[in-house]
Write an enzyme that holds these catalytic residues in place. Structure first.
Site, PDB file in Angstrom:
ATOM      1  N   HIS A  56      -2.798   8.085   5.884  1.00 19.58           N
ATOM      2  CA  HIS A  56      -3.003   6.742   5.343  1.00 19.58           C
ATOM      3  C   HIS A  56      -4.400   6.268   5.740  1.00 19.58           C
ATOM      4  O   HIS A  56      -5.118   5.715   4.923  1.00 19.58           O
ATOM      5  CB  HIS A  56      -1.923   5.805   5.869  1.00 19.58           C
ATOM      6  CG  HIS A  56      -1.973   4.442   5.266  1.00 19.58           C
ATOM      7  ND1 HIS A  56      -1.874   4.226   3.905  1.00 19.58           N
ATOM      8  CD2 HIS A  56      -2.104   3.214   5.835  1.00 19.58           C
ATOM      9  CE1 HIS A  56      -1.950   2.918   3.666  1.00 19.58           C
ATOM     10  NE2 HIS A  56      -2.087   2.284   4.811  1.00 19.58           N
TER      11      HIS A  56
ATOM     12  N   GLU B  28      -1.064   5.371  13.261  1.00 21.76           N
ATOM     13  CA  GLU B  28      -0.711   6.588  12.540  1.00 21.76           C
ATOM     14  C   GLU B  28      -0.869   7.822  13.412  1.00 21.76           C
ATOM     15  O   GLU B  28      -0.038   8.738  13.369  1.00 21.76           O
ATOM     16  CB  GLU B  28      -1.548   6.723  11.268  1.00 21.76           C
ATOM     17  CG  GLU B  28      -1.122   7.898  10.407  1.00 21.76           C
ATOM     18  CD  GLU B  28      -1.773   7.921   9.039  1.00 21.76           C
ATOM     19  OE1 GLU B  28      -1.316   8.705   8.187  1.00 21.76           O
ATOM     20  OE2 GLU B  28      -2.740   7.151   8.809  1.00 21.76           O
TER      21      GLU B  28
ATOM     22  N   PHE C 254       1.917  -3.407   4.002  1.00 19.28           N
ATOM     23  CA  PHE C 254       2.301  -4.684   4.596  1.00 19.28           C
ATOM     24  C   PHE C 254       3.802  -4.930   4.366  1.00 19.28           C
ATOM     25  O   PHE C 254       4.342  -4.598   3.306  1.00 19.28           O
ATOM     26  CB  PHE C 254       1.511  -5.833   3.968  1.00 19.28           C
ATOM     27  CG  PHE C 254       0.094  -5.964   4.447  1.00 19.28           C
ATOM     28  CD1 PHE C 254      -0.427  -5.143   5.433  1.00 19.28           C
ATOM     29  CD2 PHE C 254      -0.734  -6.937   3.908  1.00 19.28           C
ATOM     30  CE1 PHE C 254      -1.736  -5.282   5.877  1.00 19.28           C
ATOM     31  CE2 PHE C 254      -2.053  -7.089   4.331  1.00 19.28           C
ATOM     32  CZ  PHE C 254      -2.544  -6.254   5.319  1.00 19.28           C
TER      33      PHE C 254
ATOM     34  N   HIS D 153      -9.846   2.000  -0.049  1.00 18.67           N
ATOM     35  CA  HIS D 153      -8.387   1.834  -0.014  1.00 18.67           C
ATOM     36  C   HIS D 153      -7.934   1.178  -1.311  1.00 18.67           C
ATOM     37  O   HIS D 153      -8.203  -0.005  -1.542  1.00 18.67           O
ATOM     38  CB  HIS D 153      -7.998   0.986   1.191  1.00 18.67           C
ATOM     39  CG  HIS D 153      -6.531   0.875   1.424  1.00 18.67           C
ATOM     40  ND1 HIS D 153      -5.591   1.508   0.633  1.00 18.67           N
ATOM     41  CD2 HIS D 153      -5.817   0.197   2.360  1.00 18.67           C
ATOM     42  CE1 HIS D 153      -4.381   1.237   1.071  1.00 18.67           C
ATOM     43  NE2 HIS D 153      -4.489   0.435   2.124  1.00 18.67           N
TER      44      HIS D 153
ATOM     45  N   LYS E 218      -9.698   8.137   2.183  1.00 20.46           N
ATOM     46  CA  LYS E 218     -10.122   6.749   1.991  1.00 20.46           C
ATOM     47  C   LYS E 218     -11.535   6.523   2.511  1.00 20.46           C
ATOM     48  O   LYS E 218     -12.174   5.521   2.152  1.00 20.46           O
ATOM     49  CB  LYS E 218      -9.153   5.793   2.685  1.00 20.46           C
ATOM     50  CG  LYS E 218      -7.788   5.656   2.004  1.00 20.46           C
ATOM     51  CD  LYS E 218      -6.934   4.622   2.707  1.00 20.46           C
ATOM     52  CE  LYS E 218      -5.574   4.437   2.043  1.00 20.46           C
ATOM     53  NZ  LYS E 218      -4.651   5.563   2.283  1.00 20.46           N
TER      54      LYS E 218
ATOM     55  N   CYS F  44       0.797  -1.221   0.000  1.00 18.07           N
ATOM     56  CA  CYS F  44       0.000   0.000   0.000  1.00 18.07           C
ATOM     57  C   CYS F  44       0.834   1.277   0.000  1.00 18.07           C
ATOM     58  O   CYS F  44       0.283   2.369  -0.052  1.00 18.07           O
ATOM     59  CB  CYS F  44      -0.953  -0.005   1.192  1.00 18.07           C
ATOM     60  SG  CYS F  44      -2.005  -1.464   1.229  1.00 18.07           S
TER      61      CYS F  44
END
Length: 413
Positions: free
Chosen positions: A303, A314, A399, A340, A335, A165
């Site tokens: 994010h 975050e 990830f 996402h 998002k 991502c």
């Protein structure tokens, strides 16, 4: 001396619209692009919703019908967004830009998953001789950059980043670096993803990573809300044209914003769980690279995936990086509207960052009805906000512990 780098063109393919004006207007209207999945039967899936692009027709975006058949859906998205961005920029490869000085870096977190699924079914049902000779070149993640170069004639640096991502933001940041050091005059850069597919949805469902608010799709993505229960899958592409300032001015280009900083880091922690220290180091490196004080940042496009762990991590990272200034920042997660887009998220969100700086309006975090008391920053809830933002930051975390941050500011001669 490093070249100054500016944004001169942008293109998007999203569930909120596949042109910049429609996309931006829908963001400011707080519209959600999330709906019930129509691409396949979701009866046996715990999550039945996504920010899916309906009725996709690549020919409507300038792609040749015959060539489009040889492209996975993610490549079609990338090519369409790139052609839009080039048109928006006025960059004409071979005319006002030398072909070997224009490069491409459009990444994907997963690549041609749809092609993989379809060809694997053929293999099982009809045997190896029925697998398409185009299977490999359609499926591999680098084919977005490859096809874009073939369609546009861009013969400069050509590369592909795959960092889950964080892919789109790494692609933009790496392109920024290439122009800074003189490897290219312009770069077509961003990300593309097409994972609203049975395998991807099954995998994320098994992880229990996605929202199961199937009866209220538009309210499912709710970053920083106490009732958030996972992310919502999105698909599409976001592409920017970055140019050296000298090259852009030389051809009289419109400039949206200037890219001034890029940071990246690794968590070295867990396959999927984020470490706030890694995100904090990433932001700090981008700020140092930009040569600014943390207090100069006025807005963060977070994010902000709407997962219980991710949003908390975050927020902690922002506090670590900015100290008391964290409470003076505007932070929003778009998002909540786009879903996402995995490897394409950074591309879409860089477009949003540039539009925020140009228009002086911050897109909101929708569905933030009950802010999690542990998350106590200003997340711009539910309505856009006028603000004269001079410098802004976008985060992407993937990830594997991959972190990327880009910083833009309003262009000043």
């Amino acid at each position: 001396m490093a070249q100054r780098v500016v944004v001169t063109g942008m293109g998007v393919v999203t569930s909120l619209g596949s042109d910049i004006r429609t996309f931006w207007n829908n963001l400011l209207a707080g519209k959600s692009g999330v709906s019930r999945i129509e691409a396949f039967d979701t009866s046996d899936y715990t999550t039945k919703i996504a920010a899916e692009i309906k009725n996709w027709d690549p020919e409507a975006y300038g792609l040749d019908k015959k060539n489009a058949r040889k492209m996975d859906r993610f490549v079609q998205f990338a090519a369409a967004a790139s052609l839009m961005a080039l048109k928006d920029s006025g960059l004409e490869i071979g005319s006002n830009a030398e072909s070997d000085r224009v490069g491409v870096s459009v990444g994907s977190g997963i690549g041609g998953l749809g092609t993989w699924e379809e060809q694997h079914s053929l293999l099982l049902e009809r045997g190896p001789r029925r697998v398409s000779p185009f299977f490999i070149p359609m499926m591999i993640a680098n084919m977005a950059s490859g096809q874009i170069s073939m369609i546009t004639g861009a013969k400069g640096p050509n590369t592909t980043t795959v960092t889950a991502c964080a892919t789109g933001t790494h692609s933009i940041g790496d392109s920024f670096r290439m122009i800074q050091r003189g490897d290219a005059d312009a770069m077509i850069c961003g990300g593309a993803e097409a994972t609203v597919r049975p395998m991807a949805m099954a995998g994320f469902c098994s992880m229990r990573a996605m929202s199961t608010r199937n009866d209220e799709p538009e309210k499912a993505s709710r970053p920083f809300d106490v009732d958030r229960d996972g992310f919502v899958m999105g698909e599409g592409s976001g592409v920017l044209i970055l140019e050296s300032l000298e090259h852009a001015l030389g051809r009289g280009a419109h400039i949206y914003a200037e890219v001034i900083g890029y940071g990246m880091s690794g968590d070295a922690y867990d396959m999927v769980e984020p470490d706030p220290d890694g995100a904090a180091r990433c932001m700090a490196r981008a700020i140092k690279d930009a040569g600014i004080a943390p207090e100069e940042i006025g807005y963060i496009n977070a994010h902000g995936t709407s997962t219980p762990v991710g949003d908390k991590s975050e927020t902690t990272a922002i506090k670590t990086t900015f100290g008391d200034h964290a409470y003076k920042l505007a932070v929003s997660s778009t998002k909540s509207m786009t879903g996402h887009l995995l490897g394409a998220a950074g591309g879409i969100e860089a477009v949003i960052l540039a539009l925020t700086l140009q228009n002086g309006v911050i897109a909101p975090t929708i569905n933030l009805d009950r802010q999690d008391p542990e998350l106590d920053l200003d997340y711009v809830p539910n309505a856009p906000r006028k603000a004269d933002i001079r410098t802004a930051l976008s985060n992407s975390f993937g990830f594997g512990g991959h972190n990327a941050t880009v910083i833009m500011r309003k262009y000043e001669a």
